[in-house]
Enzyme design. Structure first.
Site, PDB file in Angstrom:
ATOM      1  N   ASP A   1      -5.314 -13.184  12.007  1.00 15.08           N
ATOM      2  CA  ASP A   1      -5.640 -12.742  10.648  1.00 15.08           C
ATOM      3  C   ASP A   1      -5.089 -11.346  10.349  1.00 15.08           C
ATOM      4  OD1 ASP A   1      -7.044 -12.921   8.108  1.00 15.08           O
ATOM      5  OD2 ASP A   1      -8.523 -11.515   8.921  1.00 15.08           O
TER       6      ASP A   1
ATOM      7  N   LYS B   1       0.850  -1.195   0.000  1.00 18.64           N
ATOM      8  CA  LYS B   1       0.000   0.000   0.000  1.00 18.64           C
ATOM      9  C   LYS B   1       0.884   1.244   0.000  1.00 18.64           C
ATOM     10  CE  LYS B   1      -3.824  -2.117   2.570  1.00 18.64           C
ATOM     11  NZ  LYS B   1      -5.077  -2.053   1.841  1.00 18.64           N
TER      12      LYS B   1
ATOM     13  N   GLU C   1     -12.752  -2.600  10.002  1.00 15.68           N
ATOM     14  CA  GLU C   1     -13.450  -3.021   8.777  1.00 15.68           C
ATOM     15  C   GLU C   1     -14.937  -3.092   9.065  1.00 15.68           C
ATOM     16  OE1 GLU C   1     -11.151  -6.063   6.298  1.00 15.68           O
ATOM     17  OE2 GLU C   1     -10.964  -6.787   8.343  1.00 15.68           O
TER      18      GLU C   1
ATOM     19  N   HIS D   1      -0.390  -7.694   9.273  1.00 15.69           N
ATOM     20  CA  HIS D   1      -0.504  -6.295   8.832  1.00 15.69           C
ATOM     21  C   HIS D   1      -0.190  -5.297   9.953  1.00 15.69           C
ATOM     22  CE1 HIS D   1      -2.246  -8.428   5.587  1.00 15.69           C
ATOM     23  NE2 HIS D   1      -3.477  -8.471   6.025  1.00 15.69           N
TER      24      HIS D   1
HETATM   25  C1  BG6 Z   1      -6.585  -9.811   4.833  1.00 13.47           C
HETATM   26  C2  BG6 Z   1      -7.441 -10.452   5.888  1.00 13.47           C
HETATM   27  O1  BG6 Z   1      -5.248 -10.159   4.997  1.00 13.47           O
HETATM   28  O2  BG6 Z   1      -6.718  -8.403   4.924  1.00 13.47           O
HETATM   29  C3  BG6 Z   1      -8.876 -10.031   5.750  1.00 13.47           C
HETATM   30  O3  BG6 Z   1      -7.343 -11.865   5.773  1.00 13.47           O
HETATM   31  C4  BG6 Z   1      -8.996  -8.528   5.711  1.00 13.47           C
HETATM   32  O4  BG6 Z   1      -9.667 -10.573   6.805  1.00 13.47           O
HETATM   33  C5  BG6 Z   1      -8.029  -7.933   4.701  1.00 13.47           C
HETATM   34  O5  BG6 Z   1     -10.337  -8.196   5.372  1.00 13.47           O
HETATM   35  C6  BG6 Z   1      -8.023  -6.424   4.789  1.00 13.47           C
HETATM   36  O6  BG6 Z   1      -7.274  -5.885   3.732  1.00 13.47           O
HETATM   37  P1  BG6 Z   1      -7.553  -4.422   3.184  1.00 13.47           P
HETATM   38  O7  BG6 Z   1      -6.512  -4.219   2.146  1.00 13.47           O
HETATM   39  O8  BG6 Z   1      -8.941  -4.428   2.650  1.00 13.47           O
HETATM   40  O9  BG6 Z   1      -7.413  -3.501   4.357  1.00 13.47           O
END
Ligand code: BG6
Length: 487
Positions: A232, A179, A213, A237
């Site tokens: 997850d 990103k 989210e 992340h």
């Molecule tokens: C993924 C997870 O790695 O990242 C998901 O497995 C999550 O659960 C997603 O929804 C979120 O990614 P982004 O780019 O939409 O923030």
């Protein structure tokens, strides 16, 4: 960096990630002239399908997932011609042999293999490639998360892949690193003079990282249940973002220098215990509620049975090193939150001495705050103190915002899919934005300490109604320290 791979071999080519992200990214790279001449994409999945049938599927995916103005029929046709489809299933050597025939004569010009499959297939797929003679020093392999479900299983995956590939050939994907806004953290910290001198326990009171989210399970029941928000989202992340915020300045922007510093920060995370898990972590699971005006069901209803999997987690983390002594990092992420919102908040300390009365009392004096919004909007906002205009004898201060909207500043530039950056780097062999083995393992070591703490303390998720920022205990987690979440 070496020459760019001439072949891209994708496993899991009929899956969701491939349709949504990987093919649209490859298409964008082609349309910008960034793929090598004579590029070949070999797509593989379990189903039997002709090249043409698969190309039609990819074309449908491009229509669905590319912005309408990006789709160009001539480029899409050229893209289709680059794609071959080959059914391959792990454990079927004859299918790997057929795959090898399709790639015949091309290995010399380098091949990037992308595993977008369930992790249980990583090792058998790599083994199949080895037996078919498809691994050379010019073969690279990229793996999607999750790499394991704890430290021990991640070591098994890393060992199995490591027997066949050198670390320099292994590209562990964390799409957050692709990103633009996450890469921009490096620019903010190390491309500006004014932040770094304060970027430590002397200048900073605490840090918050939120990845919220609005979505729920989205049909991912079989993957998500038993995994949960900690594994997850935090394991990968959020800890990657944390490592970039917390690391020491790398000597240069290269894969070794950057990842050496990140891993040191990750290794400095203070492990949790059963005691601290109770006071420094909150698990939550969403129940029915409303998100964005829509009535939504609860996690257990979506799943069809009760479950102990958390869909929300909040943590108070400490980084035990010189720079961050005594500075809490509050982390939280969850599904079915009120808003899709990913951001970092840096709360600076108060000024050393207030000239506006005792502790600034009554004057409106507040410590500075830096907000780095990663998505959906992209901005950096610095809240600074300013005098409210007027003739009052006592100075009244108010927070005003220094606002850098990246979307506005770079309005002419197309926002790229994170995977475009990552695929391009994979093809050219640049590992800076990929996760090294020691990083994944340091991440798991800390996550394991939390999971062990939860087990020993028998901590189950608390309920929160969909459309809220987690259970009320998540608010208490930070408010006990006299701070509050930036919503
Ligand atoms: C993924 C997870 O790695 O990242 C998901 O497995 C999550 O659960 C997603 O929804 C979120 O990614 P982004 O780019 O939409 O923030």
């Amino acid at each position: 960096m070496t020459e760019s791979s001439a072949t891209f071999l994708l496993f899991g080519a009929t899956g969701d990630l491939a349709r949504r992200m990987i093919f649209p990214s490859l298409y964008n790279l082609l349309s910008d002239g960034l793929l090598p001449d004579d590029f070949l994409i070999v797509a593989s999945g379990r189903s039997e399908m002709s090249d043409d049938a698969f190309r039609a599927d990819v074309d449908a995916a491009l229509h669905q997932f590319l912005a309408a103005e990006r789709y160009d029929a001539a480029t899409a046709a050229r893209f289709g011609q680059m794609i071959a489809y080959q059914p391959v299933e792990a454990g079927k050597p004859e299918q790997f042999a057929a795959l090898s025939e399709r790639i015949d004569g091309r290995l010399e010009r380098g091949m990037s293999v992308y595993l977008s499959t369930p992790p249980s297939l990583f090792a058998p797929t790599a083994q199949g490639l080895a037996e078919a003679g498809l691994i050379t020093p010019k073969t690279r392999i990229a793996m999607e998360k999750p790499i394991g479900k704890d430290l021990a299983s991640s070591k098994e995956v890393n060992d199995a892949i490591g027997r066949l590939f050198a670390e320099e050939q292994i590209f562990r994907v964390d799409h957050y690193l692709g990103k633009e806004t996450v890469q921009n953290l490096l620019a903010l910290r190390f491309g500006n003079l004014m932040f770094e001198p304060l970027w430590n326990a002397t200048g900073i009171d605490h840090v918050q990282i939120t990845v919220g989210e609005t979505v729920g399970l989205e049909g991912r029941v079989s993957y998500y249940d038993g995994v949960g928000a900690l594994r997850d989202m935090v394991q990968n992340h959020i800890l990657q973002i944390l490592s970039i915020i917390a690391m020491e300045p790398p000597a240069r922007m290269d894969p070794t220098a950057v990842r050496d510093e990140k891993v040191k920060a990750l290794r400095s995370l203070r492990p949790m215990t059963a005691e601290t898990a109770k006071t420094h972590s909150v698990r939550g699971q969403y129940t029915p509620g409303a998100v964005g005006g829509q009535i939504v069901t609860g996690y257990a209803d979506e799943l069809g049975k009760p479950s102990d999997t958390e869909t929300f987690v909040a943590l108070k983390a400490h980084i035990d090193n010189w720079r961050w002594q005594g500075v809490p990092f509050y982390l939280r992420t969850g599904k079915r939150m009120p808003a899709r919102q990913s951001e970092i908040m840096i709360q600076f300390k108060p000024v050393r001495h207030s000239i506006f009365g005792r502790d600034g009392h009554g004057s409106g004096l507040e410590p500075n705050t830096l907000i780095i919004r990663l998505q959906p909007e992209e901005y950096i906002r610095l809240l600074i103190m300013s005098k409210r205009p007027g003739l009052e004898r006592q100075v009244h201060l108010e927070e005003v915002t220094l606002d850098v909207s990246l979307t506005a500043a770079f309005a002419g530039q197309r926002r790229r899919i994170a995977y475009e950056r990552l695929i391009l780097d994979l093809l050219s062999g640049d590992q800076t934005l990929f996760v090294r083995r020691d990083e994944v393992e340091a991440q798991w070591a800390w996550i394991d300490s939390i999971i062990d703490g939860w087990k020993s303390a028998n901590m189950k998720p608390s309920a929160y109604s969909s459309g809220n920022w987690g259970p009320s205990s998540a608010i208490a987690l930070i408010e006990r320290d006299g701070a509050s979440w930036h919503d």
